[in-house]
Design a protein around this motif. Structure first.
Motif, PDB file in Angstrom:
ATOM      1  N   PRO A  14     -42.917  23.578  -9.902  1.00  0.00           N
ATOM      2  CA  PRO A  14     -43.900  22.662 -10.503  1.00  0.00           C
ATOM      3  C   PRO A  14     -43.595  21.185 -10.218  1.00  0.00           C
ATOM      4  CG  PRO A  14     -43.284  24.378 -12.048  1.00  0.00           C
ATOM      5  CD  PRO A  14     -42.358  24.521 -10.867  1.00  0.00           C
ATOM      6  N   ARG A  15     -42.332  20.840  -9.984  1.00  0.00           N
ATOM      7  CA  ARG A  15     -41.990  19.449  -9.646  1.00  0.00           C
ATOM      8  C   ARG A  15     -41.835  19.267  -8.131  1.00  0.00           C
ATOM      9  NH1 ARG A  15     -38.476  16.508  -6.770  1.00  0.00           N
ATOM     10  NH2 ARG A  15     -36.814  17.944  -7.350  1.00  0.00           N
ATOM     11  N   ASP A  16     -40.770  19.819  -7.561  1.00  0.00           N
ATOM     12  CA  ASP A  16     -40.515  19.580  -6.129  1.00  0.00           C
ATOM     13  C   ASP A  16     -41.600  20.239  -5.277  1.00  0.00           C
ATOM     14  OD1 ASP A  16     -39.145  18.537  -3.989  1.00  0.00           O
ATOM     15  OD2 ASP A  16     -37.314  19.690  -4.275  1.00  0.00           O
ATOM     16  N   GLY A  17     -42.111  21.364  -5.762  1.00  0.00           N
ATOM     17  CA  GLY A  17     -43.130  22.101  -5.003  1.00  0.00           C
ATOM     18  C   GLY A  17     -44.442  21.355  -4.900  1.00  0.00           C
ATOM     19  N   GLY A 205     -26.763  24.365  -5.740  1.00  0.00           N
ATOM     20  CA  GLY A 205     -27.267  24.227  -4.366  1.00  0.00           C
ATOM     21  C   GLY A 205     -28.782  24.036  -4.371  1.00  0.00           C
ATOM     22  N   HIS A 206     -29.249  23.049  -3.611  1.00  0.00           N
ATOM     23  CA  HIS A 206     -30.703  22.746  -3.554  1.00  0.00           C
ATOM     24  C   HIS A 206     -31.055  22.608  -2.072  1.00  0.00           C
ATOM     25  CE1 HIS A 206     -34.410  20.541  -5.107  1.00  0.00           C
ATOM     26  NE2 HIS A 206     -34.365  20.079  -3.877  1.00  0.00           N
ATOM     27  N   PHE A 207     -31.573  23.674  -1.502  1.00  0.00           N
ATOM     28  CA  PHE A 207     -31.780  23.698  -0.055  1.00  0.00           C
ATOM     29  C   PHE A 207     -33.256  23.686   0.307  1.00  0.00           C
ATOM     30  CE2 PHE A 207     -27.707  26.036  -0.720  1.00  0.00           C
ATOM     31  CZ  PHE A 207     -26.880  25.042  -0.205  1.00  0.00           C
ATOM     32  N   HIS A 208     -33.619  22.748   1.179  1.00  0.00           N
ATOM     33  CA  HIS A 208     -34.961  22.783   1.777  1.00  0.00           C
ATOM     34  C   HIS A 208     -34.866  23.611   3.060  1.00  0.00           C
ATOM     35  CE1 HIS A 208     -37.374  20.024  -0.785  1.00  0.00           C
ATOM     36  NE2 HIS A 208     -36.152  19.726  -1.218  1.00  0.00           N
ATOM     37  N   ASN A 209     -36.007  24.167   3.471  1.00  0.00           N
ATOM     38  CA  ASN A 209     -35.959  25.228   4.484  1.00  0.00           C
ATOM     39  C   ASN A 209     -36.536  24.802   5.841  1.00  0.00           C
ATOM     40  OD1 ASN A 209     -35.109  27.815   5.064  1.00  0.00           O
ATOM     41  ND2 ASN A 209     -37.088  28.755   4.565  1.00  0.00           N
ATOM     42  N   GLY A 247     -40.704  22.739   2.736  1.00  0.00           N
ATOM     43  CA  GLY A 247     -40.517  23.169   1.358  1.00  0.00           C
ATOM     44  C   GLY A 247     -39.101  23.620   1.034  1.00  0.00           C
ATOM     45  N   ASN A 248     -38.944  23.959  -0.235  1.00  0.00           N
ATOM     46  CA  ASN A 248     -37.643  24.443  -0.721  1.00  0.00           C
ATOM     47  C   ASN A 248     -37.449  25.899  -0.315  1.00  0.00           C
ATOM     48  OD1 ASN A 248     -38.675  22.310  -2.717  1.00  0.00           O
ATOM     49  ND2 ASN A 248     -36.545  22.522  -3.312  1.00  0.00           N
ATOM     50  N   LEU A 249     -36.234  26.368  -0.492  1.00  0.00           N
ATOM     51  CA  LEU A 249     -35.959  27.798  -0.408  1.00  0.00           C
ATOM     52  C   LEU A 249     -36.964  28.516  -1.312  1.00  0.00           C
ATOM     53  CD1 LEU A 249     -34.209  30.345   0.068  1.00  0.00           C
ATOM     54  CD2 LEU A 249     -32.683  29.507  -1.741  1.00  0.00           C
TER      55      LEU A 249
HETATM   56 MG    MG Z   1     -35.931  18.579  -3.172  1.00  0.00          MG
END
Ligand code: MG
Ligand code: HMG
Length: 287
Positions: A14-17, A205-209, A247-249
């Motif tokens: 809802p935030r990063d997405g 861990g905060h991974f973008h893909n 986007g994120n994982l």
């Molecule tokens: Mg991020």
């Protein structure tokens, strides 16, 4: 390889997405997404950001979203990059806040209009006031591997921010591959060193893909003892000030892997699969 019995997955969709969506996403659709995610069993959801609506128009409804989350009775996190944001969050009765500072100063200037040192100085005041209010503080180190503006990011740059966050008393420190160019080797080396230096700190861990290595990077971080990971439903996401990153994982990919491997989470994979089409329907970039 070593695997934990369980990990915590923090949903940031809802935030990063949604923060980078070019078309407005209605507040009622955001609420519906949050409700569905809460029903799927997340312990925590990052739901909104008290940032400037001029900078990130998609997060302009942070007050209403927080009020809705309070009424739902869920644990949620809201971004608060400056004191004004913290005041807004306190007024909205938010209990878990997140600050974010890049390891690269150019990124900080573009993202929050401050150098790294200026951001760290403001963080000191944010931590003090947040602690007076008994808030849980999540502290992000963004661009912790590479940066689209500066290229390579050194371990020393990451550690400079990390050390301050530890001294200030962050409840958890999120290591962000904002750019999505990290690989498992880099992740293993960086997390091993951080865990060695700060054995009592909780790392996330905060991974973008961007380069499709987010899942592999998760396994690498798990090998260093990390047991908390951010992910975003449908793989939605991206930072408005990180050109080229994706986007994120994806939550469903992470959950498929953990459930196949017998690693417990509190989340229903079946429910998540059903939410993915709705989440993707909110994004014009995932069509
Ligand atoms: Mg991020
Ligand atoms: P600024 O323009 O430098 O702020 O913005 P200022 O203090 O100079 O104030 C200018 C105006 O903005 C004033 O209004 C303030 O009141 C207002 P005016 O007098 O002109 O009418 N203002 C605010 N309004 C609402 N809420 C606020 C606020 N602060 C000032 N909190 C600011 C500074 C940080 C607000 C701005 O740069 C901003 O909003 N940046 C957005 C950054 C952002 O949301 N980026 C995306 C999230 S980070 C990310 O995605 C990475 C992450 O996922 C981790 C990873 O992947 O690694 C977390």
């Amino acid at each position: 390889m070593n695997f934990p019995e369980r990990i915590e997955i923090i949903e940031v969709g809802p935030r990063d997405g949604l923060q980078n969506e070019p078309e407005p996403v209605s507040t009622s659709n955001k609420k519906e997404l949050i409700k569905k995610l809460a029903d799927a069993g997340f312990s925590r959801i990052e739901t909104t950001a008290f940032v400037s609506p001029k900078w990130v128009p998609q997060m302009a409804d942070a007050d209403e979203i927080s009020d809705y989350c309070n009424r739902l009775g869920i644990k949620y996190i809201a971004l608060t990059p400056n004191l004004k944001a913290l005041d807004r969050a306190i007024a909205a009765k938010v209990r878990q806040i997140a600050v974010f500072i890049g390891a690269s100063t150019i990124f900080n200037q573009k993202n929050i209009n401050k150098t790294t040192e200026e951001s760290l100085a403001e963080c000191e005041a944010i931590f003090l006031r947040a602690k007076e209010h008994g808030l849980f503080i999540r502290a992000y180190i963004s661009m912790a591997f590479t940066c689209p503006y500066q290229g390579e990011v050194t371990f020393e740059e990451v550690n400079h921010v990390c050390q301050r966050f530890v001294e200030l008393g962050a409840d958890e420190i999120v290591i962000g591959d904002t750019n999505g160019h990290a690989n498992p080797q880099m992740v293993y080396e960086r997390f091993s060193r951080l865990r060695e230096l700060y054995p009592d700190t909780v790392f996330v861990g905060h991974f973008h893909n961007t380069w499709n290595m987010a899942l592999a990077n998760t396994i690498a971080a798990i090998q260093c003892g990390v047991e908390k990971f951010d992910s975003s439903i449908g793989g939605l996401g991206g930072c408005p000030y990180t050109p080229g990153a994706t986007g994120n994982l994806a939550t469903e990919e992470l959950l498929l892997m953990t459930s196949e491997m017998g690693i417990e989470t509190s989340i229903s994979f079946e429910k998540i699969k059903q939410i993915v089409p709705f989440a993707k329907s909110l994004s014009t970039r995932s069509m």
